[in-house]
Motif scaffolding. Structure first.
Motif, PDB file in Angstrom:
ATOM      1  N   SER A  97       0.861  -1.301   0.158  1.00 23.87           N
ATOM      2  CA  SER A  97      -0.335  -0.152  -0.061  1.00 23.87           C
ATOM      3  C   SER A  97       1.017   1.212   0.114  1.00 23.87           C
ATOM      4  O   SER A  97       0.432   2.078  -0.390  1.00 23.87           O
ATOM      5  CB  SER A  97      -0.919   0.048   0.761  1.00 23.87           C
ATOM      6  N   LYS A  98       1.804   1.434   0.653  1.00 26.90           N
ATOM      7  CA  LYS A  98       3.136   2.437   0.344  1.00 26.90           C
ATOM      8  C   LYS A  98       3.631   2.757  -1.139  1.00 26.90           C
ATOM      9  O   LYS A  98       3.383   3.917  -1.321  1.00 26.90           O
ATOM     10  CB  LYS A  98       4.353   2.095   1.286  1.00 26.90           C
ATOM     11  N   TYR A  99       2.953   2.017  -1.254  1.00 25.41           N
ATOM     12  CA  TYR A  99       3.401   1.854  -3.367  1.00 25.41           C
ATOM     13  C   TYR A  99       2.351   2.115  -3.857  1.00 25.41           C
ATOM     14  O   TYR A  99       2.639   2.150  -5.557  1.00 25.41           O
ATOM     15  CB  TYR A  99       4.057   1.366  -3.356  1.00 25.41           C
ATOM     16  N   TRP A 100       1.012   2.234  -3.480  1.00 30.41           N
ATOM     17  CA  TRP A 100      -0.236   2.985  -4.630  1.00 30.41           C
ATOM     18  C   TRP A 100      -0.134   3.969  -5.282  1.00 30.41           C
ATOM     19  O   TRP A 100       0.049   5.134  -4.416  1.00 30.41           O
ATOM     20  CB  TRP A 100      -1.262   1.967  -3.454  1.00 30.41           C
ATOM     21  N   PRO A 101      -0.462   4.011  -5.950  1.00 36.43           N
ATOM     22  CA  PRO A 101      -1.124   4.857  -6.188  1.00 36.43           C
ATOM     23  C   PRO A 101      -1.866   5.929  -5.787  1.00 36.43           C
ATOM     24  O   PRO A 101      -3.094   5.104  -5.129  1.00 36.43           O
ATOM     25  CB  PRO A 101      -1.955   4.918  -7.952  1.00 36.43           C
ATOM     26  N   THR A 102      -2.144   7.394  -5.653  1.00 36.83           N
ATOM     27  CA  THR A 102      -3.113   7.738  -4.320  1.00 36.83           C
ATOM     28  C   THR A 102      -4.727   6.842  -5.028  1.00 36.83           C
ATOM     29  O   THR A 102      -5.497   7.056  -3.720  1.00 36.83           O
ATOM     30  CB  THR A 102      -3.535   9.167  -4.074  1.00 36.83           C
ATOM     31  N   THR A 103      -4.551   7.476  -6.036  1.00 35.88           N
ATOM     32  CA  THR A 103      -6.304   7.280  -6.576  1.00 35.88           C
ATOM     33  C   THR A 103      -6.505   5.357  -5.999  1.00 35.88           C
ATOM     34  O   THR A 103      -7.680   4.430  -6.055  1.00 35.88           O
ATOM     35  CB  THR A 103      -6.347   7.367  -7.849  1.00 35.88           C
ATOM     36  N   LEU A 104      -5.731   4.371  -6.452  1.00 39.95           N
ATOM     37  CA  LEU A 104      -5.878   3.278  -5.987  1.00 39.95           C
ATOM     38  C   LEU A 104      -6.236   2.865  -4.521  1.00 39.95           C
ATOM     39  O   LEU A 104      -6.456   1.897  -4.152  1.00 39.95           O
ATOM     40  CB  LEU A 104      -4.518   2.982  -6.443  1.00 39.95           C
ATOM     41  N   SER A 105      -5.734   4.273  -3.983  1.00 39.51           N
ATOM     42  CA  SER A 105      -5.998   4.024  -2.432  1.00 39.51           C
ATOM     43  C   SER A 105      -6.677   4.006  -2.255  1.00 39.51           C
ATOM     44  O   SER A 105      -7.760   3.500  -0.840  1.00 39.51           O
ATOM     45  CB  SER A 105      -4.943   5.001  -2.120  1.00 39.51           C
ATOM     46  N   LYS A 106      -7.319   5.074  -3.047  1.00 36.90           N
ATOM     47  CA  LYS A 106      -9.505   5.159  -2.745  1.00 36.90           C
ATOM     48  C   LYS A 106     -10.415   4.708  -2.987  1.00 36.90           C
ATOM     49  O   LYS A 106     -11.027   4.132  -2.476  1.00 36.90           O
ATOM     50  CB  LYS A 106      -8.899   6.792  -3.591  1.00 36.90           C
ATOM     51  N   GLU A 107      -9.105   3.323  -4.295  1.00 34.87           N
ATOM     52  CA  GLU A 107     -10.532   2.401  -5.067  1.00 34.87           C
ATOM     53  C   GLU A 107      -9.854   1.250  -3.662  1.00 34.87           C
ATOM     54  O   GLU A 107     -11.569   0.730  -3.620  1.00 34.87           O
ATOM     55  CB  GLU A 107     -10.058   1.709  -5.978  1.00 34.87           C
ATOM     56  N   ALA A 108      -9.077   1.432  -2.780  1.00 37.75           N
ATOM     57  CA  ALA A 108      -9.249  -0.085  -2.186  1.00 37.75           C
ATOM     58  C   ALA A 108     -10.084   0.723  -0.969  1.00 37.75           C
ATOM     59  O   ALA A 108     -10.733  -0.610  -0.249  1.00 37.75           O
ATOM     60  CB  ALA A 108      -7.969  -0.102  -1.466  1.00 37.75           C
ATOM     61  N   CYS A 109     -10.368   1.397  -0.532  1.00 37.54           N
ATOM     62  CA  CYS A 109     -11.190   2.529   0.504  1.00 37.54           C
ATOM     63  C   CYS A 109     -12.417   1.438   0.675  1.00 37.54           C
ATOM     64  O   CYS A 109     -13.304   0.853   1.054  1.00 37.54           O
ATOM     65  CB  CYS A 109     -11.404   3.495   0.693  1.00 37.54           C
ATOM     66  N   LEU A 110     -13.127   1.962  -0.615  1.00 40.44           N
ATOM     67  CA  LEU A 110     -13.895   1.851  -1.434  1.00 40.44           C
ATOM     68  C   LEU A 110     -15.110   0.464  -1.522  1.00 40.44           C
ATOM     69  O   LEU A 110     -15.699  -0.073  -1.284  1.00 40.44           O
ATOM     70  CB  LEU A 110     -14.542   2.560  -2.947  1.00 40.44           C
ATOM     71  N   ALA A 111     -13.458  -0.427  -1.847  1.00 40.75           N
ATOM     72  CA  ALA A 111     -13.691  -1.821  -2.118  1.00 40.75           C
ATOM     73  C   ALA A 111     -13.808  -2.353  -0.496  1.00 40.75           C
ATOM     74  O   ALA A 111     -15.073  -3.717  -0.949  1.00 40.75           O
ATOM     75  CB  ALA A 111     -12.292  -2.420  -2.109  1.00 40.75           C
ATOM     76  N   TYR A 112     -13.482  -1.972   0.470  1.00 36.01           N
ATOM     77  CA  TYR A 112     -13.146  -2.479   1.817  1.00 36.01           C
ATOM     78  C   TYR A 112     -15.219  -2.183   2.386  1.00 36.01           C
ATOM     79  O   TYR A 112     -15.453  -2.894   2.812  1.00 36.01           O
ATOM     80  CB  TYR A 112     -12.521  -1.786   2.515  1.00 36.01           C
ATOM     81  N   ILE A 113     -15.093  -1.271   1.885  1.00 33.98           N
ATOM     82  CA  ILE A 113     -16.465  -0.664   1.886  1.00 33.98           C
ATOM     83  C   ILE A 113     -17.714  -1.584   1.309  1.00 33.98           C
ATOM     84  O   ILE A 113     -18.784  -2.285   2.409  1.00 33.98           O
ATOM     85  CB  ILE A 113     -17.087   0.863   2.034  1.00 33.98           C
ATOM     86  N   LYS A 114     -17.497  -1.851   0.275  1.00 30.56           N
ATOM     87  CA  LYS A 114     -18.040  -2.841  -0.375  1.00 30.56           C
ATOM     88  C   LYS A 114     -18.580  -3.900   0.174  1.00 30.56           C
ATOM     89  O   LYS A 114     -19.331  -4.728   0.355  1.00 30.56           O
ATOM     90  CB  LYS A 114     -17.873  -3.131  -2.040  1.00 30.56           C
ATOM     91  N   LEU A 115     -16.953  -4.501   0.675  1.00 33.62           N
ATOM     92  CA  LEU A 115     -17.090  -5.988   0.675  1.00 33.62           C
ATOM     93  C   LEU A 115     -17.947  -5.827   1.814  1.00 33.62           C
ATOM     94  O   LEU A 115     -18.404  -7.173   2.299  1.00 33.62           O
ATOM     95  CB  LEU A 115     -15.486  -5.827   1.024  1.00 33.62           C
ATOM     96  N   ASN A 116     -17.930  -5.293   3.141  1.00 32.94           N
ATOM     97  CA  ASN A 116     -18.698  -5.074   3.992  1.00 32.94           C
ATOM     98  C   ASN A 116     -20.420  -5.250   3.995  1.00 32.94           C
ATOM     99  O   ASN A 116     -21.250  -5.709   4.762  1.00 32.94           O
ATOM    100  CB  ASN A 116     -18.117  -4.370   5.488  1.00 32.94           C
ATOM    101  N   GLN A 117     -20.748  -4.299   3.034  1.00 35.34           N
ATOM    102  CA  GLN A 117     -21.761  -4.265   3.404  1.00 35.34           C
ATOM    103  C   GLN A 117     -22.490  -5.450   2.288  1.00 35.34           C
ATOM    104  O   GLN A 117     -23.523  -5.819   2.613  1.00 35.34           O
ATOM    105  CB  GLN A 117     -22.241  -2.983   1.426  1.00 35.34           C
ATOM    106  N   THR A 118     -21.568  -6.075   1.232  1.00 42.78           N
ATOM    107  CA  THR A 118     -21.619  -7.124   0.775  1.00 42.78           C
ATOM    108  C   THR A 118     -22.080  -8.649   1.643  1.00 42.78           C
ATOM    109  O   THR A 118     -22.946  -9.275   2.102  1.00 42.78           O
ATOM    110  CB  THR A 118     -21.102  -8.824  -0.359  1.00 42.78           C
TER     111      THR A 118
END
Length: 442
Positions: A86-107
């Motif tokens: 994660s330390k080397y992710w493009p910034t927008t990939l970090s945002k995508e990971a945040c949204l993926a975590y939220i969607k994972l928990n919603q499912t």
């Protein structure tokens, strides 16, 4: 039946109450303890893992035939050659990971489950730079724990993004925070934002999703962020089938395309990839590519352009500089339009440049020499330093490769002259120690 000591068990602590991650014959497995019997029954009857995979939230996960003493079921997850921390992710990939975590928990919530963890180390980057949650052992019933994982998520994932949204100057601090190294109270003070939540888990997740979607990021325009336009990048794809187009009017790209077909590497590292034109070219030739670009704005632009393309190609984007070759290496390393910047901008001598580029490959290297230095049609600086010349570079490369070949070709008018260098059959580290002990193995 395998003994528990037959597997390697990475990590020094185990938070997940029902599962352990083990490695056996270079493959990773999720080993479930007897206490996970009811959870595994839910996985099977409700097809939870199949649903999460179909929604692009976890990697392909299948039940394994191997048995390990002390565990009731073993699952294997599909892995790829490259992953990006994660330390080397493009910034927008970090945002995508945040949204993926939220969607994972919603499912998961639909089945009465949630993640006990909320940190970035449980994400792996697969497919076309897609963040996927790999820790299926972190799924537990939410009956008595409505807020499980949320505090850690806010600390390790959301607050770093809030910080970065307040200015590019905070980029280095954001990258440290993604590893969970900065206390949450300090993050609150630095950002001026105090996230509090109450209510149902469903409403909290929806609120976090809406808030995350509002976060935006700015970058100062740099030479590299504007090096290619979006139209330049789109030309690298045939949108219908994601195959490389015919470069007959672009001799440099045509030569590199042909070399890729001849070498046919399974893994490629593209150093200083910028908009990723050659990363895409290598990926459409069948290679898995690690695209390394130090400019975050350029990396984010590249990420945006590839994510909606053919899911069959594999490109991981890493925001980092050249170096640490043992951590990022391919059968082939591409280092195009790079050596002159390393020499003049970063003040590396050519012997060091040769050593660093060689460290990123196990077999072959395609690099370039710019005879005009930083200039286009006239040398810059003028005169060029005596220690900047093609002969020195190729001689240094022969210390690391058995074959070093200069590939000259006609360039269109008003284009900067470039000389391709193809290096193949890299000398092994052990051979370097015996034959040339003065050279540090790469």
């Amino acid at each position: 039946m395998l003994n528990i000591n037959d597997l390697e068990w990475p990590g020094i602590k185990f938070i997940d109450p029902s599962c352990r991650t083990g490695r056996y014959k270079k493959k990773f497995y999720k080993a479930f303890l007897p206490c996970a019997k009811d959870i595994l029954l839910d996985f099977k009857n409700k097809k939870i893992l199949e649903t999460l995979y179909a929604e692009n939230l976890i990697p392909e996960t299948t039940k394994s035939k191997i048995k390990v003493d002390g565990f009731i079921e073993i699952y294997r997850q599909k892995t790829e050659n490259y992953n990006v921390k994660s330390k080397y992710w493009p910034t927008t990939l970090s945002k995508e990971a945040c949204l993926a975590y939220i969607k994972l928990n919603q499912t998961l919530l639909k089945y009465g489950y949630g993640c006990i963890d909320g940190h970035t180390n449980n994400f792996i980057i697969q497919r076309n730079s897609k963040p996927l949650w790999c820790d299926i052992g972190s799924f537990i019933p939410t009956n008595n724990y409505p807020y499980i994982g949320l505090n850690e998520f806010i600390k390790c994932m959301l607050y770093p993004l809030i910080l970065r949204s307040q200015g590019e100057i905070f980029d280095p601090l954001m990258r440290e925070a993604l590893d969970g190294k900065i206390p949450i109270n300090l993050m609150k003070k630095v950002t001026g934002v105090d996230i509090a939540y109450a209510g149902t888990r469903e409403n909290i997740l929806k609120h976090l999703e809406n808030f995350t979607n509002t976060l935006t990021f700015d970058w100062k325009k740099t030479t590299w962020s504007e090096y290619y336009t979006d139209e330049n990048i789109s030309q690298s794809f045939n949108i219908n089938n994601c195959r490389a187009i015919n470069w007959k009017n672009e001799p440099r790209k045509l030569v590199i395309s042909r070399l890729l077909k001849i070498l046919n590497p399974k893994t490629v590292i593209d150093l200083g990839s910028n908009a990723g034109v050659f990363s895409i070219m290598a990926a459409t030739n069948g290679a898995e590519v690690l695209s390394v670009e130090p400019d975050d704005a350029a990396a984010c632009k590249f990420l945006k352009n590839i994510q909606n393309k053919d899911k069959g190609i594999k490109i991981k984007i890493m925001v980092d500089k050249v170096g640490n070759g043992h951590e990022k290496r391919g059968e082939l390393a591409l280092a195009l339009a790079l050596t002159h910047h390393m020499f003049f901008t970063h003040e590396y001598r050519l012997p060091i440049i040769a050593r660093e580029l060689a460290s990123h490959t196990s077999n072959s290297l395609i690099t370039e020499f710019m005879p005009m230095g930083l200039g286009k049609l006239k040398p810059i600086p003028d005169p060029l330093p005596e220690n900047y010349n093609l002969t020195i570079l190729t001689n240094e490369l022969t210390k690391y490769f058995k074959n070093v070949e200069i590939i000259d070709y006609d360039m269109p008018k008003n284009r900067a002259k470039r000389i391709l260098i193809l290096c193949t059959n890299k000398i092994s580290d052990s051979a370097l120690r015996k034959i040339k002990p003065e050279i540090r193995p790469t």
